[in-house]
Design a protein around this motif. Structure first.
Motif, mmCIF file in Angstrom:
data_model
loop_
_atom_site.group_PDB
_atom_site.id
_atom_site.type_symbol
_atom_site.label_atom_id
_atom_site.label_comp_id
_atom_site.label_asym_id
_atom_site.label_seq_id
_atom_site.Cartn_x
_atom_site.Cartn_y
_atom_site.Cartn_z
ATOM 1 N N GLY A 57 141.990 99.679 -1.739
ATOM 2 C CA GLY A 57 141.586 98.306 -2.039
ATOM 3 C C GLY A 57 140.586 98.387 -3.172
ATOM 4 O O GLY A 57 139.750 99.291 -3.188
ATOM 5 N N ALA A 58 140.649 97.486 -4.133
ATOM 6 C CA ALA A 58 139.769 97.594 -5.300
ATOM 7 C C ALA A 58 139.405 96.219 -5.816
ATOM 8 O O ALA A 58 140.058 95.219 -5.510
ATOM 9 C CB ALA A 58 140.474 98.396 -6.401
ATOM 10 N N GLY A 59 138.351 96.187 -6.624
ATOM 11 C CA GLY A 59 137.980 94.957 -7.313
ATOM 12 C C GLY A 59 138.758 94.872 -8.615
ATOM 13 O O GLY A 59 138.908 95.868 -9.319
ATOM 14 N N HIS A 67 127.485 100.734 -2.311
ATOM 15 C CA HIS A 67 127.175 99.401 -2.838
ATOM 16 C C HIS A 67 128.298 98.999 -3.786
ATOM 17 O O HIS A 67 128.888 99.860 -4.452
ATOM 18 C CB HIS A 67 125.835 99.407 -3.590
ATOM 19 N N TYR A 68 128.585 97.726 -3.862
ATOM 20 C CA TYR A 68 129.504 97.250 -4.891
ATOM 21 C C TYR A 68 128.775 97.324 -6.235
ATOM 22 O O TYR A 68 127.557 97.505 -6.293
ATOM 23 C CB TYR A 68 129.954 95.820 -4.581
ATOM 24 N N GLU A 69 129.525 97.165 -7.312
ATOM 25 C CA GLU A 69 128.951 97.291 -8.647
ATOM 26 C C GLU A 69 128.099 96.056 -8.976
ATOM 27 O O GLU A 69 128.310 94.978 -8.454
ATOM 28 C CB GLU A 69 130.076 97.397 -9.691
ATOM 29 N N LEU A 94 140.167 98.162 -12.860
ATOM 30 C CA LEU A 94 139.975 98.122 -11.410
ATOM 31 C C LEU A 94 138.720 98.920 -11.085
ATOM 32 O O LEU A 94 138.451 99.935 -11.742
ATOM 33 C CB LEU A 94 141.161 98.798 -10.704
ATOM 34 N N VAL A 95 137.960 98.461 -10.088
ATOM 35 C CA VAL A 95 136.805 99.247 -9.651
ATOM 36 C C VAL A 95 136.935 99.542 -8.166
ATOM 37 O O VAL A 95 137.301 98.675 -7.385
ATOM 38 C CB VAL A 95 135.450 98.541 -9.941
ATOM 39 N N GLY A 96 136.626 100.792 -7.808
ATOM 40 C CA GLY A 96 136.759 101.185 -6.406
ATOM 41 C C GLY A 96 135.934 102.411 -6.098
ATOM 42 O O GLY A 96 135.170 102.895 -6.948
ATOM 43 N N MET A 97 136.099 102.892 -4.876
ATOM 44 C CA MET A 97 135.242 103.983 -4.386
ATOM 45 C C MET A 97 136.046 105.168 -3.842
ATOM 46 O O MET A 97 135.545 105.936 -3.011
ATOM 47 C CB MET A 97 134.323 103.455 -3.276
ATOM 48 N N SER A 98 137.295 105.300 -4.274
ATOM 49 C CA SER A 98 138.092 106.439 -3.775
ATOM 50 C C SER A 98 139.037 106.897 -4.887
ATOM 51 O O SER A 98 138.819 106.590 -6.050
ATOM 52 C CB SER A 98 138.887 106.014 -2.534
ATOM 53 N N VAL A 146 144.298 94.499 -5.161
ATOM 54 C CA VAL A 146 143.137 93.735 -5.623
ATOM 55 C C VAL A 146 142.671 92.891 -4.432
ATOM 56 O O VAL A 146 143.348 91.950 -4.033
ATOM 57 C CB VAL A 146 143.502 92.839 -6.826
ATOM 58 N N THR A 147 141.561 93.308 -3.831
ATOM 59 C CA THR A 147 141.073 92.564 -2.652
ATOM 60 C C THR A 147 140.121 91.449 -3.075
ATOM 61 O O THR A 147 139.846 90.537 -2.309
ATOM 62 C CB THR A 147 140.329 93.497 -1.677
ATOM 63 N N ASN A 148 139.588 91.567 -4.293
ATOM 64 C CA ASN A 148 138.619 90.589 -4.810
ATOM 65 C C ASN A 148 138.556 90.786 -6.308
ATOM 66 O O ASN A 148 138.967 91.842 -6.820
ATOM 67 C CB ASN A 148 137.227 90.873 -4.203
ATOM 68 N N LEU A 149 138.053 89.799 -7.016
ATOM 69 C CA LEU A 149 137.752 90.055 -8.421
ATOM 70 C C LEU A 149 136.381 90.730 -8.438
ATOM 71 O O LEU A 149 135.521 90.452 -7.596
ATOM 72 C CB LEU A 149 137.777 88.759 -9.227
ATOM 73 N N ALA A 150 136.199 91.650 -9.367
ATOM 74 C CA ALA A 150 134.988 92.481 -9.394
ATOM 75 C C ALA A 150 133.745 91.609 -9.602
ATOM 76 O O ALA A 150 133.826 90.488 -10.116
ATOM 77 C CB ALA A 150 135.119 93.526 -10.492
ATOM 78 N N ALA A 151 132.599 92.173 -9.222
ATOM 79 C CA ALA A 151 131.321 91.438 -9.283
ATOM 80 C C ALA A 151 131.093 90.832 -10.664
ATOM 81 O O ALA A 151 131.263 91.508 -11.684
ATOM 82 C CB ALA A 151 130.177 92.379 -8.928
ATOM 83 N N PRO A 173 129.346 85.988 -4.395
ATOM 84 C CA PRO A 173 129.006 87.366 -4.010
ATOM 85 C C PRO A 173 130.151 88.045 -3.263
ATOM 86 O O PRO A 173 130.973 87.374 -2.632
ATOM 87 C CB PRO A 173 127.799 87.185 -3.077
ATOM 88 N N LEU A 174 130.179 89.378 -3.352
ATOM 89 C CA LEU A 174 131.214 90.160 -2.666
ATOM 90 C C LEU A 174 130.772 90.458 -1.241
ATOM 91 O O LEU A 174 129.580 90.621 -0.998
ATOM 92 C CB LEU A 174 131.397 91.506 -3.376
ATOM 93 N N SER A 175 131.737 90.548 -0.353
ATOM 94 C CA SER A 175 131.386 90.999 0.997
ATOM 95 C C SER A 175 132.489 91.896 1.530
ATOM 96 O O SER A 175 133.660 91.746 1.180
ATOM 97 C CB SER A 175 131.174 89.814 1.933
HETATM 98 N N1 HPA Z 1 134.249 97.387 -5.949
HETATM 99 C C1 HPA Z 1 134.352 98.613 -5.418
HETATM 100 N N2 HPA Z 1 135.148 98.884 -4.399
HETATM 101 C C2 HPA Z 1 135.896 97.891 -3.911
HETATM 102 C C3 HPA Z 1 135.832 96.591 -4.422
HETATM 103 C C4 HPA Z 1 134.959 96.324 -5.506
HETATM 104 O O1 HPA Z 1 134.846 95.191 -6.027
HETATM 105 N N3 HPA Z 1 136.698 95.844 -3.693
HETATM 106 C C5 HPA Z 1 137.270 96.686 -2.780
HETATM 107 N N4 HPA Z 1 136.774 97.916 -2.896
#
Ligand code: HPA
Length: 277
Positions: free
Chosen positions: A129-131, A196-198, A213-217, A238-243, A249-251
């Motif tokens: 999952g990524a932003g 933390h998110y970006e 795309l931004v992510g942590m894996s 794409v689970t959300n648009l990036a910060a 805000p992201l959650s």
């Molecule tokens: N940033 C980093 N990791 C993520 C995000 C994000 O916006 N959404 C899901 N994983």
């Protein structure tokens, strides 16, 4: 005296490839499947794919396999499944990802990938999952990973091990994925350390340097897969648009919820792609 059992990968003198070979032997013994052809790591939102790929031959708790850690996150099922596709291929489905932000070191992060290679898998399918940075993307949309930018300042390679990363996210496999869904878009994945998110400024940096795309894996796992000689196919949901791209805000809940909603559609896409590999 501590009763805590030391983790085999935490011993600097240990050989991570020998530990992966032990893990592969555990998998063969516990599943009864001697070798696997394809490995698939399930990220947020991709969980249901396992059921759709084929018949589950065996499902085992990852903690019974050498070197695997307990899942840090609820919703990251700690199981390994051996699934047989209708075409007769054996797929190792990894529902137990260790993230870099857990702080246990890169060896543990890439252990599942090295184990997959040791089971015989020549293809590694990585999902996450990524932003999304592209404003035209919407939450719930799957995107092919075309390349990555590793912003962790770390590597799974130890010592002077020089590995080429050209075409890391195989264009051949991306073409196959597009035969299943020609509308699949693709983008460059930036791996941040997290958890933390970006910040919006970091997202702008990622955009400026060519990220989508931004992510942590995934980036570290992908490098280990290439080192092990596997061909890599990567998908982000794409689970959300990036910060800062999205104004709210992201959650973590939002990310999980987007994954849950998209799950039926993207799992079926993934299962169909795996059927073509
Ligand atoms: N940033 C980093 N990791 C993520 C995000 C994000 O916006 N959404 C899901 N994983």
């Amino acid at each position: 005296m501590s009763t805590h059992t030391p983790h085999p990968l935490d011993d600097p003198a240990a050989d991570p490839f020998a530990i992966a070979a032990d893990a592969a032997a555990d998998i063969a013994r516990l599943t009864g499947v001697e070798s696997h052809d394809i490995a698939l790591t399930l990220g947020s939102g991709w969980g249901r794919a396992a059921e759709l790929i084929g018949e589950t031959v065996a499902s085992i708790p990852a903690t019974e396999v050498t070197g695997f850690s307990k899942p840090a996150l609820e919703g990251h099922a700690g199981t390994l499944r051996s699934v047989r596709t209708p075409g007769g291929k054996h797929v190792l489905v990894i529902g137990a990802r260790t993230h870099y932000y857990e702080g246990h070191g890169v060896r543990r992060v890439v252990h599942s990938v090295r184990t997959a290679a040791a089971t015989g898998a020549r293809t590694m399918v990585l999902t996450n999952g990524a932003g999304g940075i592209r404003e035209t993307w919407t939450p719930g949309q799957p995107v092919l990973i075309s390349d990555h930018i590793n912003l962790t300042a770390d590597s799974p390679l130890e010592g002077a091990t020089f590995i080429d990363l050209t075409d890391l996210y195989s264009s051949r496999l991306r073409d196959i994925a597009r035969t299943v869904d020609p509308s699949l878009d693709e983008g460059v994945y930036c791996q941040f350390r997290g958890p933390h998110y970006e910040t919006p400024a970091e997202v702008q940096m990622a955009k400026t340097i060519g990220g989508h795309l931004v992510g942590m894996s995934t980036a570290l796992e992908s490098i280990a897969a290439r080192q092990a000689g596997m061909e890599v196919l990567g998908f982000s949901l794409v689970t959300n648009l990036a910060a800062g791209i999205q104004k709210t805000p992201l959650s973590h809940e939002e990310v999980i919820e987007a994954g849950r909603e998209a799950e039926p559609v993207i799992s079926s896409l993934l299962a169909r792609v795996i059927g073509e590999l």
